[in-house]
Design an enzyme around this catalytic site. Structure first.
Site, PDB file in Angstrom:
ATOM      1  CD  GLU A 228       9.337  14.167  10.978  1.00  0.00           C
ATOM      2  OE1 GLU A 228       8.245  13.639  11.250  1.00  0.00           O
ATOM      3  OE2 GLU A 228      10.251  13.570  10.370  1.00  0.00           O
TER       4      GLU A 228
ATOM      5  CE  LYS B  25      -1.578   3.206   2.532  1.00  0.00           C
ATOM      6  NZ  LYS B  25      -1.671   4.270   1.579  1.00  0.00           N
TER       7      LYS B  25
ATOM      8  CD  GLU C 154      13.321   1.933  10.183  1.00  0.00           C
ATOM      9  OE1 GLU C 154      13.794   3.013  10.601  1.00  0.00           O
ATOM     10  OE2 GLU C 154      13.775   0.833  10.523  1.00  0.00           O
TER      11      GLU C 154
HETATM   12  P1  NAD Z   1       2.164   9.056   7.212  1.00  0.00           P
HETATM   13  O1  NAD Z   1       2.409   8.372   8.516  1.00  0.00           O
HETATM   14  O2  NAD Z   1       1.091  10.063   7.151  1.00  0.00           O
HETATM   15  O3  NAD Z   1       1.832   7.977   6.083  1.00  0.00           O
HETATM   16  C1  NAD Z   1       2.694   6.886   5.788  1.00  0.00           C
HETATM   17  C2  NAD Z   1       1.862   5.780   5.154  1.00  0.00           C
HETATM   18  O4  NAD Z   1       0.933   5.298   6.115  1.00  0.00           O
HETATM   19  C3  NAD Z   1       1.029   6.207   3.952  1.00  0.00           C
HETATM   20  O5  NAD Z   1       0.983   5.157   3.018  1.00  0.00           O
HETATM   21  C4  NAD Z   1      -0.335   6.447   4.562  1.00  0.00           C
HETATM   22  O6  NAD Z   1      -1.395   6.308   3.647  1.00  0.00           O
HETATM   23  C5  NAD Z   1      -0.387   5.341   5.600  1.00  0.00           C
HETATM   24  N1  NAD Z   1      -1.289   5.620   6.721  1.00  0.00           N
HETATM   25  C6  NAD Z   1      -1.755   6.827   7.151  1.00  0.00           C
HETATM   26  N2  NAD Z   1      -2.554   6.651   8.219  1.00  0.00           N
HETATM   27  C7  NAD Z   1      -2.586   5.318   8.462  1.00  0.00           C
HETATM   28  C8  NAD Z   1      -3.227   4.531   9.449  1.00  0.00           C
HETATM   29  N3  NAD Z   1      -3.991   5.069  10.390  1.00  0.00           N
HETATM   30  N4  NAD Z   1      -3.005   3.193   9.413  1.00  0.00           N
HETATM   31  C9  NAD Z   1      -2.207   2.619   8.484  1.00  0.00           C
HETATM   32  N5  NAD Z   1      -1.581   3.329   7.520  1.00  0.00           N
HETATM   33  C10 NAD Z   1      -1.767   4.664   7.517  1.00  0.00           C
HETATM   34  O7  NAD Z   1       3.575   9.666   6.770  1.00  0.00           O
HETATM   35  P2  NAD Z   1       3.927  10.499   5.446  1.00  0.00           P
HETATM   36  O8  NAD Z   1       3.369  11.878   5.587  1.00  0.00           O
HETATM   37  O9  NAD Z   1       3.589   9.726   4.230  1.00  0.00           O
HETATM   38  O10 NAD Z   1       5.526  10.548   5.537  1.00  0.00           O
HETATM   39  C11 NAD Z   1       6.210  11.447   6.333  1.00  0.00           C
HETATM   40  C12 NAD Z   1       6.667  10.815   7.629  1.00  0.00           C
HETATM   41  O11 NAD Z   1       7.409   9.625   7.353  1.00  0.00           O
HETATM   42  C13 NAD Z   1       7.611  11.709   8.408  1.00  0.00           C
HETATM   43  O12 NAD Z   1       7.296  11.655   9.778  1.00  0.00           O
HETATM   44  C14 NAD Z   1       8.979  11.101   8.139  1.00  0.00           C
HETATM   45  O13 NAD Z   1       9.950  11.366   9.121  1.00  0.00           O
HETATM   46  C15 NAD Z   1       8.623   9.654   8.090  1.00  0.00           C
HETATM   47  N6  NAD Z   1       9.664   8.903   7.367  1.00  0.00           N
HETATM   48  C16 NAD Z   1      10.477   8.075   8.085  1.00  0.00           C
HETATM   49  C17 NAD Z   1      11.505   7.383   7.463  1.00  0.00           C
HETATM   50  C18 NAD Z   1      12.405   6.455   8.236  1.00  0.00           C
HETATM   51  O14 NAD Z   1      13.019   5.590   7.623  1.00  0.00           O
HETATM   52  N7  NAD Z   1      12.526   6.593   9.550  1.00  0.00           N
HETATM   53  C19 NAD Z   1      11.690   7.526   6.083  1.00  0.00           C
HETATM   54  C20 NAD Z   1      10.840   8.384   5.366  1.00  0.00           C
HETATM   55  C21 NAD Z   1       9.824   9.058   6.025  1.00  0.00           C
END
Ligand code: NAD
Length: 497
Positions: free
Chosen positions: A385, A175, A250
Site C-alpha cells: 500500500e 479517539k 478495517e
Molecule cells: P494508522 O494505523 O496510523 O492510525 C489509525 C488510528 O490509529 C489513528 O487514530 C492513530 O492515532 C491510531 N493509532 C496509531 N498507532 C496506534 C497504536 N499503536 N495503538 C492504537 N491506536 C493507534 O492509520 P492512518 O495513517 O490514520 O490511516 C491510513 C490507513 O488506514 C491506511 O492503511 C488505510 O488503508 C487504512 N484505512 C482502512 C480503511 C478500511 O475501511 N479498510 C478505511 C480508511 C483507511
C-alpha cells in the site's frame, strides 16, 4: 488566534490532565493552524472509560426506537451543517470540497439508516423441541466501545462506528486521528445537540500509543472498533486478545482495476482517474494498481497518462482543483520513497514522480499525480500500500492472469473489472479475493447501507456498513421461556423411550 479545542469527558469539555497540547495545520497551507488540541494520556483515558461505563447502565435501557430518534436528529443537523463541515474537513485534511461533501453525506446516510434500525434490530424466534416452551434469540448491547479512526474519512468512518454502537445501546469513547481532530469535535458537538445524554459519548484526543493503546488495554472497554493501517491493527489485535475483547479491524488495501480488451475504454479511463487520484490516492479503496490486457495496453496507458497530466493540484477549497495535498509531510515522503523504489525495481515513471511545485503549492504537501508503467507483479509498488497519488500499471495476457495479478497481494479490500463480457464479469466476481468487487465502476465509492470490509490482511472478518455492522455491536442472548409448569429436559424428554 487558532481555536483551543478540548476533550469531552463525562458531560464536560476539558483540557488533558497533563495540560499538554498538539497543533493541527492545513496540509494545503502549513502556515494556517486549524487549532490546538489536548495531548491526552492514560489518565484521560481512565476518566473517559469510567464515564462511559457509568452512562452505559442507563443508556442500555433507553428503548432502541428512542435511540433511533436521536440518530434522526443527528442526520438532520448534519444535513443542515453539511457545507460548513465539508469546508472544515478540507482545511483540515486537504481533499477537495466535492469529496468532503460526500464524506458528510455518508454520515447523513449512516445516521438515517441507524435511525431506522432502531425499529428493527431483529432477533429470531424459533420453535422449541419441547411443548409449551418458547425460544428466541435477541440482541443486547455489549458495553463500552472504543472507537479509533484514521484521518482519510474524518466524518464518514467515525459515523460508521459510533452511530451503530450508540443505536445498539453501547456507550462510546472516541479517539480520532491526530490529523483530523477538529472534524471529530464537530461530530461530538452534533451528537450532544441531538440529545445524546452526557457520558454516553466521550472524546479523547491524542496519539496512538498513549490514548489508542490505553483504550485497547483497558479492562473496562468491552469492544474496539478500529480502522487504520494493518501494522497497527495487528498490534491492537494482540493486545486486545489478552482481555478477550471483541475487535473489528478495517485495515489497508492494494486495490486493482482490471481493464479487459473488450472494455469501454472511455468509461474505464474515467474510473481509473477517479479511483487512483480522488482523495489524492489516500483511500483504503484507492485504485493503486491498473491491470490492463495487452491488446489495449499501449492505447489505454497513453490515455491515462495524458489525462493524469491534466489534473489540477491545489487547495481543495478552490473550485477548479481536482487533487489536494497529501495529509502531511511524512505521508508525502512515503509516497516519494515508493516512487523511487519503483524506479529502482525497473518501473517507468510515465508522469509525475516528484514533489509538486508552482503557484499556490509551495506551502502544501503536494505530490504530482504519478503513473508507473512496466510494473511487474512482484515489485513492491505492485504489492504494498502506498496511500498516495501513484498508479502502478501491469500488463497481462488473459483474464486468468489478470485475476492472479490482482490477488497477488497481502490485502483484499476492493477490486474492479471493466469488461463488456458477462462471463468475464462473473468469473471475476467468483475468483477475485476481495471484500468488494465492482463491475464497470472504479474501486472506490461505498454505499452506507451495504457491507464494507475486506479479506486477508485487510481485516479480521467483520464488516462495517449496512445491516452487518449491527452484528458487531450487539451480543446474541438466547432466551427459553418454559410455560409448561413442569421440568422439561432438552434432548431427553422429547426422545421416544
Ligand atoms: P494508522 O494505523 O496510523 O492510525 C489509525 C488510528 O490509529 C489513528 O487514530 C492513530 O492515532 C491510531 N493509532 C496509531 N498507532 C496506534 C497504536 N499503536 N495503538 C492504537 N491506536 C493507534 O492509520 P492512518 O495513517 O490514520 O490511516 C491510513 C490507513 O488506514 C491506511 O492503511 C488505510 O488503508 C487504512 N484505512 C482502512 C480503511 C478500511 O475501511 N479498510 C478505511 C480508511 C483507511
Amino acid at each position: 488566534m487558532a481555536r483551543r479545542f478540548q476533550n469531552y469527558i463525562d458531560g464536560k469539555w476539558v483540557d488533558s490532565r497533563s495540560g499538554r497540547t498538539f497543533e493541527n495545520r492545513n496540509p494545503a497551507n502549513w502556515d494556517e493552524v486549524i487549532g490546538t488540541f489536548p495531548l491526552s494520556n492514560k489518565e484521560d483515558v481512565e476518566a473517559a472509560v469510567k464515564a462511559a461505563r457509568k452512562a452505559y447502565e442507563s443508556w442500555r435501557l433507553v428503548p432502541a426506537p428512542k435511540r433511533g430518534d436521536f440518530m434522526r436528529n443527528v442526520g438532520d443537523i448534519l444535513t443542515a451543517r453539511k457545507e460548513e463541515i465539508a469546508k472544515q474537513m478540507t482545511r483540515e485534511m486537504g481533499k477537495v470540497l466535492l469529496e468532503t461533501r460526500g464524506d458528510v453525506q455518508e454520515g447523513i446516510d449512516t445516521a438515517y439508516y441507524a435511525s431506522s434500525e432502531g425499529r428493527r434490530l431483529f432477533g429470531h424466534t424459533v420453535p422449541s423441541e419441547l411443548p409449551s416452551k418458547f425460544n428466541m434469540a435477541i440482541r443486547v448491547p455489549i458495553g463500552v466501545a472504543a472507537i479509533i479512526t484514521p484521518w482519510n474519512f474524518p466524518m464518514a468512518i467515525p459515523t460508521w462506528k459510533i452511530f451503530p454502537a450508540l443505536l445498539c445501546g453501547n456507550s462510546v469513547v472516541f479517539k480520532p486521528a491526530s490529523d483530523t481532530p477538529a472534524t471529530a469535535t464537530t461530530l461530538i458537538e452534533i451528537l450532544l445537540e441531538a440529545g445524546i445524554p452526557p457520558g454516553v459519548v466521550n472524546l479523547v484526543h491524542g496519539g496512538g500509543t498513549e490514548v489508542g493503546i490505553g483504550l485497547v488495554e483497558h479492562p473496562d472497554v468491552d469492544l474496539v472498533s478500529f480502522t487504520g493501517s494493518t501494522v497497527v491493527g495487528k498490534r491492537i489485535s494482540e493486545i486486545a486478545s489478552k482481555t478477550l475483547k471483541r475487535v473489528s479491524l478495517e485495515l489497508g488495501g492494494k486495490n486493482a482495476q482490471i481493464v479487459m480488451d473488450d472494455a469501454n475504454l472511455d468509461l474505464a479511463l474515467e474510473g481509473v482517474l477517479w479511483g487512483a487520484f480522488g482523495t489524492t490516492g489516500q483511500r483504503c479503496t484507492a485504485t493503486s494498481r491498473l491491470i490492463v490486457h495487452e491488446k489495449v495496453y499501449d492505447k489505454f496507458l497513453a490515455m491515462v497518462v495524458q489525462h493524469a497530466q491534466k489534473l489540477r493540484l491545489g487547495d481543495g477549497l478552490k473550485r477548479d482543483v481536482d487533487v489536494g495535498p497529501c495529509v502531511n509531510e511524512k505521508q508525502r515522503q512515503t509516497v516519494d520513497e515508493y516512487v523511487k523504489i519503483g524506479a529502482q525495481e525497473g518501473a517507468k515513471i510515465l508522469t509525475g514522480g516528484k514533489l509538486a511545485k508552482g503557484d499556490g503549492l509551495s506551502k502544501g504537501w503536494f505530490y504530482e499525480p504519478t503513473v508507473l508503467g512496466d510494473v511487474t507483479p512482484n515489485m513492491r509498488v505492485a504489492r504494498e500500500e502506498i496511500f498516495g497519488p501513484v498508479l502502478s500499471v501491469v500488463k497481462v495476457g488473459s483474464l486468468e492472469e489478470a485475476i492472479a495479478v490482482c490477488n497477488n497481494t497481502a490485502y483484499g479490500l476492493s477490486s474492479s473489472i471493466y469488461t463488456q463480457d458477462i462471463n468475464n464479469a462473473y468469473r471475476a466476481i467468483r475468483d477475485i479475493k476481495a471484500g468488494i468487487t465492482y463491475i464497470n465502476s472504479p474501486t472506490i465509492g461505498a454505499e452506507a447501507h451495504m457491507p464494507f470490509g475486506g479479506v486477508k490482511e485487510t481485516g479480521n472478518g467483520h464488516r462495517e456498513g449496512g445491516w452487518t455492522v449491527y452484528d458487531f455491536f450487539t451480543e446474541w442472548k438466547t432466551v427459553y421461556v418454559d410455560y409448561s409448569g413442569k421440568l422439561q429436559r432438552a434432548q431427553i424428554d422429547n426422545v421416544e423411550k
